[in-house]
Scaffold this motif. Sequence first.
Motif, PDB file in Angstrom:
ATOM      1  N   GLU A  28       0.815  -1.214   0.000  1.00 44.73           N
ATOM      2  CA  GLU A  28       0.000   0.000   0.000  1.00 44.73           C
ATOM      3  C   GLU A  28       0.849   1.263   0.000  1.00 44.73           C
ATOM      4  O   GLU A  28       0.357   2.335  -0.310  1.00 44.73           O
ATOM      5  N   LEU A  33      -1.838   4.747   0.540  1.00 47.32           N
ATOM      6  CA  LEU A  33      -2.994   4.432   1.374  1.00 47.32           C
ATOM      7  C   LEU A  33      -2.574   4.373   2.840  1.00 47.32           C
ATOM      8  O   LEU A  33      -1.570   3.744   3.179  1.00 47.32           O
ATOM      9  N   ASP A  37      -7.783   6.144   5.536  1.00 47.53           N
ATOM     10  CA  ASP A  37      -8.460   6.300   4.244  1.00 47.53           C
ATOM     11  C   ASP A  37      -9.618   5.317   4.135  1.00 47.53           C
ATOM     12  O   ASP A  37      -9.466   4.123   4.403  1.00 47.53           O
ATOM     13  N   GLU A  38     -10.771   5.824   3.732  1.00 49.46           N
ATOM     14  CA  GLU A  38     -11.959   4.996   3.494  1.00 49.46           C
ATOM     15  C   GLU A  38     -12.166   4.978   1.984  1.00 49.46           C
ATOM     16  O   GLU A  38     -12.580   5.971   1.402  1.00 49.46           O
ATOM     17  N   VAL A  39     -11.829   3.861   1.356  1.00 51.15           N
ATOM     18  CA  VAL A  39     -11.840   3.804  -0.105  1.00 51.15           C
ATOM     19  C   VAL A  39     -12.965   2.952  -0.683  1.00 51.15           C
ATOM     20  O   VAL A  39     -13.097   2.863  -1.896  1.00 51.15           O
ATOM     21  N   GLY A  44     -15.670   8.310  -0.432  1.00 51.88           N
ATOM     22  CA  GLY A  44     -14.421   8.075   0.286  1.00 51.88           C
ATOM     23  C   GLY A  44     -13.253   7.907  -0.678  1.00 51.88           C
ATOM     24  O   GLY A  44     -12.154   8.434  -0.442  1.00 51.88           O
ATOM     25  N   PHE A  45     -13.484   7.184  -1.759  1.00 52.68           N
ATOM     26  CA  PHE A  45     -12.452   6.983  -2.775  1.00 52.68           C
ATOM     27  C   PHE A  45     -12.069   8.318  -3.407  1.00 52.68           C
ATOM     28  O   PHE A  45     -10.880   8.618  -3.597  1.00 52.68           O
ATOM     29  N   THR A  47     -12.310  11.260  -2.068  1.00 49.06           N
ATOM     30  CA  THR A  47     -11.558  12.029  -1.073  1.00 49.06           C
ATOM     31  C   THR A  47     -10.109  11.575  -1.039  1.00 49.06           C
ATOM     32  O   THR A  47      -9.184  12.398  -0.988  1.00 49.06           O
ATOM     33  N   TRP A  48      -9.894  10.263  -1.089  1.00 51.00           N
ATOM     34  CA  TRP A  48      -8.538   9.720  -1.087  1.00 51.00           C
ATOM     35  C   TRP A  48      -7.769  10.164  -2.340  1.00 51.00           C
ATOM     36  O   TRP A  48      -6.635  10.637  -2.245  1.00 51.00           O
ATOM     37  N   ARG A  51      -6.755  13.663  -2.038  1.00 46.16           N
ATOM     38  CA  ARG A  51      -5.610  13.835  -1.134  1.00 46.16           C
ATOM     39  C   ARG A  51      -4.314  13.533  -1.859  1.00 46.16           C
ATOM     40  O   ARG A  51      -3.336  14.285  -1.767  1.00 46.16           O
TER      41      ARG A  51
END
Length: 168
Positions: A28, A33, A37-39, A44-45, A47-48, A51
């Motif tokens: 990862e 990751l 992180d909530e993917v 959530g994905f 947002t990741w 980032r």
Amino acid sequence: MPALIAPTTRLHRAWLEAHAEWGPGSHEDGFGLVPADEVGSPPGFATWVARLTGESDRVTYRWLVEDDRVLGGIALRHGFDDVVRDVGHLGFGIRPSARCRGLAAWALGRMVDQARGLGMDRVLLVCEAGNVASARTIERLGGVREECRDTEHGPVLRYWIPLGESGP
């Protein structure tokens, strides 16, 4: 033909398939990751991915993709700080079903070229001492072993790849 692309929400399902094949672990690092992180969900994905994109002044993240299938990830950290000292400038991983095709060396070679383009004179790579495939890949790209170091997660090998004019 594989490609290195910037992270994208378009490949959410493909990324989740790659991640499910791997399960959690050190691979990862190439994806950037972290446990927070909530993917799993599209928001959530997104947002990741945002980032990762927002960190582009410090880290270049790329996914190794072929036919819209995520085969791996690689990260190039631009500076030298405590994180780089521990995990290296470059972190990479190839999903199990895509291994033994030379993809890691291919992707690593392109990111080494990018590091050279950023003006870096050498890059540090760190792999678990028992990860023979990663060690061979790093050595194939010109990695010179510095040491085997004990860490809280077990022994790691540290390599430097010089990025002089002609490269590794």
